[in-house]
Design an enzyme around this catalytic site. Structure first.
Site, PDB file in Angstrom:
ATOM      1  N   SER A   1      12.245  34.783 -10.958  1.00 59.95           N
ATOM      2  CA  SER A   1      12.324  33.894  -9.804  1.00 59.95           C
ATOM      3  C   SER A   1      10.969  33.295  -9.434  1.00 59.95           C
ATOM      4  O   SER A   1      10.372  32.569 -10.213  1.00 59.95           O
ATOM      5  CB  SER A   1      12.941  34.652  -8.628  1.00 59.95           C
ATOM      6  OG  SER A   1      13.227  33.806  -7.556  1.00 59.95           O
TER       7      SER A   1
ATOM      8  N   ASP B   1      11.948  26.895  -6.912  1.00 56.55           N
ATOM      9  CA  ASP B   1      11.245  28.069  -7.425  1.00 56.55           C
ATOM     10  C   ASP B   1      11.479  28.171  -8.928  1.00 56.55           C
ATOM     11  O   ASP B   1      12.134  27.325  -9.531  1.00 56.55           O
ATOM     12  CB  ASP B   1      11.682  29.347  -6.688  1.00 56.55           C
ATOM     13  CG  ASP B   1      13.128  29.719  -6.963  1.00 56.55           C
ATOM     14  OD1 ASP B   1      13.914  28.825  -7.331  1.00 56.55           O
ATOM     15  OD2 ASP B   1      13.484  30.903  -6.809  1.00 56.55           O
TER      16      ASP B   1
ATOM     17  N   ASP C   1      13.297  29.859 -11.033  1.00 55.25           N
ATOM     18  CA  ASP C   1      14.627  29.857 -11.671  1.00 55.25           C
ATOM     19  C   ASP C   1      15.586  28.875 -11.024  1.00 55.25           C
ATOM     20  O   ASP C   1      16.751  28.794 -11.418  1.00 55.25           O
ATOM     21  CB  ASP C   1      15.220  31.272 -11.707  1.00 55.25           C
ATOM     22  CG  ASP C   1      15.660  31.759 -10.337  1.00 55.25           C
ATOM     23  OD1 ASP C   1      15.011  31.392  -9.336  1.00 55.25           O
ATOM     24  OD2 ASP C   1      16.634  32.528 -10.260  1.00 55.25           O
TER      25      ASP C   1
ATOM     26  N   ASP D   1      17.009  28.612  -7.979  1.00 60.40           N
ATOM     27  CA  ASP D   1      18.062  28.923  -7.013  1.00 60.40           C
ATOM     28  C   ASP D   1      17.590  28.741  -5.577  1.00 60.40           C
ATOM     29  O   ASP D   1      18.358  28.929  -4.631  1.00 60.40           O
ATOM     30  CB  ASP D   1      18.643  30.327  -7.224  1.00 60.40           C
ATOM     31  CG  ASP D   1      17.623  31.447  -7.058  1.00 60.40           C
ATOM     32  OD1 ASP D   1      16.447  31.157  -6.795  1.00 60.40           O
ATOM     33  OD2 ASP D   1      18.019  32.625  -7.198  1.00 60.40           O
TER      34      ASP D   1
END
Length: 455
Positions: A101, A246, A248, A250
């Site tokens: 993340s 961010d 990743d 999400d």
């Protein structure tokens, strides 16, 4: 306490703490836990972000799945919500995202999604952990024709682009977009492979920044955890909006035309208010965690909405939404879930929802955000003995100090005490209107907690 899984999967330094051997066991145990009730050969999707360790972790993960007898479809670099969406669309049995993340590049992680495209519940993670350390793991080894098959399908990224076209293209064609321009920071992460395609397809003028990942620059002074570059860019290039994802993809935070941050609480307020006006807000509520700003609760009260709060973690937000039929919820960090579209946070989706409100209402982002007043927050960690992290609940001196402080606030402030799930710490967060006063009171409370519960 769980041994491997935290609030967002397993996250550790790659190739040391998160070794290929550990990942292999996670995969094999996960395939068993997620597919044991299935009467067919399971198919599992794997997606990853741009970290240098991504292919290493994916190789070990794939080996574990194939060894169990599961088939694997590798999606390559793709945002987490893209994996969740494709899991449902392709009717896969489960999926895995390899990402840490918003963490720096040396970290990596593993998070599982169910066949519904949702993060798996705590009890299944506990079952996976139990199986990982069990002698039984070697029993689940496929042989001969039962060994799994892997295929690479990076072309499926286009299906994720189509998801946005399907949901926004016709509406956006009706809006005046000639003088509207956004700056997009993809954090050198997973959205770097797809953001330009989406915004180009929807006819939104945009600048893309931090979209040249090299394996080690993900989240490096960029993205949703480092907004300064984006703030300056928005002002220098006269953009209507700045968007930051961010690593990743999400999460999404934004920057208004004046360079001011729009955090997750502001996004929830602006978009839930729009949904209420449109009659699409289900059960008249917005879901947030206990860490969300008091301003969000005040916004909800002023506009006749319920602000439902959960434990920290988007999985708990989602659980509450599913349980009571709500369709918008999220976290201050910009992890926002729109359940009518996708059962996980989606940074690109969140940014498009905000842009939709701006274009339809013909209002600047700063004007829309006036609907919510964000209260200053002070957060300080108290160092305590690991076995005493919950003792504050039954300590009269600590409870009396908290109660006295909350009475002083008279509804215009609050105290939140939260034990760390991983460290010998108690997090003390105070919200109110006077930053200096809150800092003083937080330090006093931390000192009391450390005196009573320290080692």
């Amino acid at each position: 306490m769980r041994k491997y899984f935290g609030t967002d999967g397993i996250r550790r330094i790659a190739n040391t703490e998160l070794s290929p051997e550990l990942v292999y066991r996670v995969a094999k145990a996960g395939a068993y836990a997620l597919a044991k009730h299935s009467n067919h050969t399971p198919t599992i999707l794997i997606g990853r972000d741009t970290r240098i360790s991504g292919t290493l972790i994916e190789s070990a993960m794939t080996a574990g799945f194939l060894s169990y007898g599961a088939n694997v479809i590798s999606l390559g670099v793709i945002p987490t919500p893209g994996v969740a969406y494709l899991t449902k669309k392709l009717k896969a049995d489960a999926s895995v995202v390899i990402s840490a993340s918003h963490n720096t590049y040396e970290f990596n992680g593993v998070k599982y999604f169910s066949n519904k495209g949702m993060k798996i519940p705590d009890e299944i993670e506990e079952e996976i952990e139990e199986m990982m350390d069990s002698d039984k793991l070697s029993d689940f080894t496929a042989v001969n024709e039962k060994i799994g098959i892997a295929e690479v399908r990076t072309d499926l990224l286009d299906e994720y682009v189509y998801f946005f076209r399907k949901n926004f293209e016709e509406e956006f064609e009706e809006y005046d977009r000639d003088d509207f321009v956004v700056a997009i920071d993809t954090a050198n992460g997973a959205t770097s492979v797809v953001a330009d395609k989406v915004f180009t397809a929807l006819g939104i003028r945009h600048y893309i920044m931090n979209d040249t990942p090299n394996g080690i620059n993900i989240n490096e002074n960029c993205g949703s955890t480092h907004l300064d570059m984006l703030k300056n860019y928005v002002i220098e290039h006269n953009c209507n909006l700045g968007i930051a994802y961010d690593g990743d993809g999400d999460r999404c935070l934004a920057v208004d035309e004046n360079g001011n941050e729009i955090n997750g609480d502001k996004l929830l307020a602006v978009i839930s208010n729009y949904m209420k006006e449109k009659g699409t807000l289900k059960n008249n509520a917005v879901v947030a965690t206990v860490m969300s700003n008091l301003g969000l609760k005040k916004y909800a009260e002023a506009n006749g909405l319920d602000c439902v709060q959960t434990k920290v973690g988007d999985r708990y937000v989602l659980e509450e939404m599913l349980k009571n039929g709500y369709n918008i919820g999220g976290e201050q960090s910009g992890h926002v879930i729109f359940l009518d579209y996708n059962p996980t946070g989606d940074g690109i989706l969140t940014s498009l929802m905000l842009i939709k409100v701006m274009l339809e209402k013909k209002k600047a982002a700063s004007e829309l955000c006036k609907i919510i007043n964000i209260y200053p927050q002070v957060l300080i960690n108290a160092k305590v003995a690991n076995n005493k992290k919950d003792d504050y609940k039954n300590d009269n001196d600590i409870q009396n100090a908290i109660q006295k402080l909350e009475e002083e606030f008279s509804g215009n402030g609050r105290v939140l005490i939260r034990p760390s799930g991983t460290e010998p710490l108690i997090r003390v967060m105070i919200e109110g209107e006077d930053q200096v006063y809150m800092q003083k009171k937080a330090e006093e409370l931390v000192s009391l907690i450390e005196k009573k519960l320290g080692e």
